[in-house]
Design a protein around this motif. Structure first.
Motif, PDB file in Angstrom:
ATOM      1  N   SER A 245       0.843  -1.201   0.000  1.00  0.00           N
ATOM      2  CA  SER A 245       0.000   0.000   0.000  1.00  0.00           C
ATOM      3  C   SER A 245       0.873   1.243   0.000  1.00  0.00           C
ATOM      4  O   SER A 245       2.074   1.181   0.213  1.00  0.00           O
ATOM      5  N   GLY A 246       0.264   2.370  -0.247  1.00  0.00           N
ATOM      6  CA  GLY A 246       0.961   3.641  -0.161  1.00  0.00           C
ATOM      7  C   GLY A 246       1.558   4.089  -1.479  1.00  0.00           C
ATOM      8  O   GLY A 246       1.360   3.475  -2.527  1.00  0.00           O
ATOM      9  N   ALA A 247       2.314   5.172  -1.400  1.00  0.00           N
ATOM     10  CA  ALA A 247       2.916   5.759  -2.596  1.00  0.00           C
ATOM     11  C   ALA A 247       4.030   4.867  -3.112  1.00  0.00           C
ATOM     12  O   ALA A 247       4.622   4.094  -2.380  1.00  0.00           O
ATOM     13  N   GLY A 248       4.320   4.987  -4.384  1.00  0.00           N
ATOM     14  CA  GLY A 248       5.406   4.190  -4.957  1.00  0.00           C
ATOM     15  C   GLY A 248       5.324   4.086  -6.451  1.00  0.00           C
ATOM     16  O   GLY A 248       6.192   3.519  -7.089  1.00  0.00           O
ATOM     17  N   GLY A 249       4.266   4.580  -7.028  1.00  0.00           N
ATOM     18  CA  GLY A 249       4.166   4.593  -8.494  1.00  0.00           C
ATOM     19  C   GLY A 249       3.919   3.230  -9.094  1.00  0.00           C
ATOM     20  O   GLY A 249       3.253   2.380  -8.513  1.00  0.00           O
ATOM     21  N   GLN A 250       4.496   3.014 -10.281  1.00  0.00           N
ATOM     22  CA  GLN A 250       4.228   1.797 -11.048  1.00  0.00           C
ATOM     23  C   GLN A 250       4.627   0.530 -10.309  1.00  0.00           C
ATOM     24  O   GLN A 250       3.929  -0.475 -10.370  1.00  0.00           O
ATOM     25  N   ASN A 251       5.748   0.550  -9.607  1.00  0.00           N
ATOM     26  CA  ASN A 251       6.216  -0.663  -8.936  1.00  0.00           C
ATOM     27  C   ASN A 251       5.175  -1.160  -7.932  1.00  0.00           C
ATOM     28  O   ASN A 251       4.861  -2.348  -7.894  1.00  0.00           O
ATOM     29  N   VAL A 252       4.628  -0.254  -7.128  1.00  0.00           N
ATOM     30  CA  VAL A 252       3.629  -0.637  -6.131  1.00  0.00           C
ATOM     31  C   VAL A 252       2.338  -1.081  -6.798  1.00  0.00           C
ATOM     32  O   VAL A 252       1.679  -2.024  -6.358  1.00  0.00           O
ATOM     33  N   ASN A 253       1.977  -0.421  -7.885  1.00  0.00           N
ATOM     34  CA  ASN A 253       0.702  -0.702  -8.536  1.00  0.00           C
ATOM     35  C   ASN A 253       0.657  -2.028  -9.271  1.00  0.00           C
ATOM     36  O   ASN A 253      -0.411  -2.580  -9.481  1.00  0.00           O
ATOM     37  N   LYS A 254       1.800  -2.561  -9.711  1.00  0.00           N
ATOM     38  CA  LYS A 254       1.732  -3.768 -10.527  1.00  0.00           C
ATOM     39  C   LYS A 254       2.496  -4.967  -9.974  1.00  0.00           C
ATOM     40  O   LYS A 254       2.343  -6.071 -10.472  1.00  0.00           O
TER      41      LYS A 254
ATOM     42  N   THR B 147       2.953  -9.161   8.482  1.00  0.00           N
ATOM     43  CA  THR B 147       3.056  -8.621   7.132  1.00  0.00           C
ATOM     44  C   THR B 147       4.248  -7.676   7.054  1.00  0.00           C
ATOM     45  O   THR B 147       4.427  -6.833   7.915  1.00  0.00           O
ATOM     46  N   VAL B 148       5.054  -7.863   5.998  1.00  0.00           N
ATOM     47  CA  VAL B 148       6.230  -7.021   5.785  1.00  0.00           C
ATOM     48  C   VAL B 148       6.171  -6.446   4.378  1.00  0.00           C
ATOM     49  O   VAL B 148       5.972  -7.190   3.407  1.00  0.00           O
ATOM     50  N   SER B 149       6.324  -5.128   4.276  1.00  0.00           N
ATOM     51  CA  SER B 149       6.368  -4.480   2.963  1.00  0.00           C
ATOM     52  C   SER B 149       7.386  -3.348   2.985  1.00  0.00           C
ATOM     53  O   SER B 149       7.139  -2.270   2.481  1.00  0.00           O
ATOM     54  N   GLU B 150       8.543  -3.610   3.605  1.00  0.00           N
ATOM     55  CA  GLU B 150       9.570  -2.585   3.768  1.00  0.00           C
ATOM     56  C   GLU B 150      10.412  -2.394   2.511  1.00  0.00           C
ATOM     57  O   GLU B 150      10.864  -1.301   2.229  1.00  0.00           O
ATOM     58  N   SER B 151      10.625  -3.476   1.781  1.00  0.00           N
ATOM     59  CA  SER B 151      11.532  -3.427   0.637  1.00  0.00           C
ATOM     60  C   SER B 151      10.756  -3.390  -0.674  1.00  0.00           C
ATOM     61  O   SER B 151       9.549  -3.620  -0.708  1.00  0.00           O
ATOM     62  N   ARG B 152      11.494  -3.124  -1.767  1.00  0.00           N
ATOM     63  CA  ARG B 152      10.872  -3.097  -3.088  1.00  0.00           C
ATOM     64  C   ARG B 152      10.788  -4.482  -3.720  1.00  0.00           C
ATOM     65  O   ARG B 152      10.091  -4.674  -4.709  1.00  0.00           O
TER      66      ARG B 152
END
Length: 130
Positions: free
Chosen positions: A16-25, A67-72
């Motif tokens: 979730s959150g900001a991050g552009g294309q990488n987060v969205n897909k 839940t972990v979402s710290e890295s790309r």
């Protein structure tokens, strides 16, 4: 530190959150699931300790969630999640030592009373006398 990582299962989702294309897909967020009751790495006593101390992280079905979402990247999040779960479980297994009640020594009691007397005398000498 027991390694029970083979008993863990994983679910991925989009972060979730900001991050552009990488987060969205890309599904980089990793959720770790661990069934505490079915673990073969821990004794029944240890399992009950884990359930007691981590009751706010364990759901009704008996799964420990993290839940972990710290890295790309999904792989880094997965490794981080494994580390965190092992760390959390290890901390929950630590049993604090019982405190042994002690009494102050006779010398300490006398010293405390002596200082009380000195302070009392000092304040008494400050008073205005007729």
């Amino acid at each position: 530190m027991k390694d029970f990582s083979k008993e863990l299962s994983f679910k991925t989702s989009r972060s979730s959150g900001a991050g552009g294309q990488n987060v969205n897909k890309v599904e980089t967020s990793v959720t770790v699931l661990w069934k505490v009751d079915e673990s073969e790495s821990f004794s029944e006593r240890q399992k009950s300790l884990i359930k007691e101390k981590l009751k706010n992280r364990i759901n009704a079905e008996g799964f420990l969630f993290l839940t972990v979402s710290e890295s790309r990247t999904q792989l880094m999040n997965k490794n981080k999640a494994i580390e965190k779960v092992i760390e959390i479980v290890d901390k929950s297994l630590i049993v604090p030592k019982k405190r042994i009640a002690t009494k102050p020594s006779k010398a300490k009691k006398e010293k405390r009373l002596d200082t009380k007397k000195k302070i009392s005398e000092k304040k008494e000498n400050r008073r205005f006398k007729f």
